[in-house]
Design an enzyme around this catalytic site. Sequence first.
Site, mmCIF file in Angstrom:
data_model
loop_
_atom_site.group_PDB
_atom_site.id
_atom_site.type_symbol
_atom_site.label_atom_id
_atom_site.label_comp_id
_atom_site.label_asym_id
_atom_site.label_seq_id
_atom_site.Cartn_x
_atom_site.Cartn_y
_atom_site.Cartn_z
ATOM 1 N N GLU A 120 0.828 -1.205 0.000
ATOM 2 C CA GLU A 120 0.000 0.000 0.000
ATOM 3 C C GLU A 120 0.863 1.257 0.000
ATOM 4 O O GLU A 120 0.597 2.218 -0.746
ATOM 5 C CB GLU A 120 -0.963 -0.014 1.188
ATOM 6 N N HIS A 146 -26.853 -2.775 -14.415
ATOM 7 C CA HIS A 146 -25.908 -2.584 -15.514
ATOM 8 C C HIS A 146 -25.858 -1.109 -15.879
ATOM 9 O O HIS A 146 -26.908 -0.464 -15.967
ATOM 10 C CB HIS A 146 -26.349 -3.402 -16.731
#
Length: 463
Positions: free
Chosen positions: A183, A443
């Site tokens: 990270e 969607h």
Amino acid sequence: MHIVVLGGGPGGYGAAFEAARLGADVTLIERERLGGTCLNWGCIPTKTILRSAHIVADTRDAAEFGLDSAVASVDVPALRSRKERVVDELVGQVESSAKRLKVKVVTGEGRLAGPKAVEVTAPDGATETIAGDALILATGSTVFRLPDIDHDLEGVWTSDDAVSLSEIPKDIVIIGGGVIGLEFACAYAAFGSVVTVVELMEQVLPGNDKRVVRQTQAALEALGVEFHLGDAVSLVERHDGRMRSTLRSGAAIESDVVMSAVGRMPNAAGFGYEEAGIEFDRRAVAVDEHLRTNIPGVYAVGDVIGGMMLAHVAEEEGVIAARNAVAESEHGAGAGLESVRYDCIPACVYTFPEVATVGSSRDSAKERGIDAVQAIAKFAANGKALGEGESDGFVQLVAEKGSGRIAGCQIVGPHAVETIHEVAVAMRHDLTVRQLAETVHAHPTVSEVIRMACADAAGKCGC
């Protein structure tokens, strides 16, 4: 009943707040600010920094989106100020919750003074002993310091130094290719540092699925991060105002900063645990499946017990320990006790792209005796991911042949740390890949990739 909680991180305040909701009088002892490592030095500051890093990385790719934009430059004081504002806001919210739930917060150093009693030394030196009907230990973890490195040497950082944002180094060597190391590698590479990661194991993210590892390493290499795998830093010296890291392989790397990111260890020393007779499992406080120590009425949660050293795990353990403490107080030992379902708790890595996993890989599922199938769906076929310019990655789903029950999932890609919870919920409630595949997903969304993987897995499972 009166419950005493030692430690004010996610495990401690999770326990304190749940106990208060259940009607207990609660005293929460914390030597610094509420929120623990996660809120003050870990999860929240790092994710705040990574958000800024992501914006910098995005501006570099502006042309790909049809935009003509100068690359964002890093204003270190402003970045640090924003990080501190976010942390202060969340600490304030935790403090407000404690007041609302009537949790008494005591500031000071706590040390066990008996089986269920804590002696607290206040900042002014005054002491008091606080005893309860139950005690929950939540003293967290501390940075692991490599024995061969002088951590007091100028230019040697831990993760605590990295989130303080004193500077953006021109170049940085990060020791450790686990979650913390990757990270920070991602953030500092985006900010313009030349980043080198040295990892003792032969792969980054040790213990993770090989496909996850390959995809993640390739993405960081595309950011400019260089890796030395199967190697170790044997010597760190300061030379002519710079750091020199000598690797076990003989290579020498010069940098402005050397950061030790080899993980954390349970913070169990100096609290009188051993003197009170509490048993240990190596460095961690030993507990049973109900988070009870060997001493009746004393529980332990979070990083101090080892295991999955994650903030959300600690908070869940705190909640379960509080429920168990109240149940045993009201109904006697062993009455109606709960345990944590570790098998369906996600783990996340906030790199670019994100990584999120839950449960088992196919190999580990087979080692557990599960006749497992694996299905893979790629973000390259997902409209939302393509539109956002983040089409690298995949969803890898592992399910039991025949039943279709989900054994695990690994996601590398956009919004992975958010979408993994759909699979975690399914695992927690024994839903099948067929049931997820039959659930209509909006969607365009990246979560459609999970549905694609589930549909493929359902066919392979025969469910």
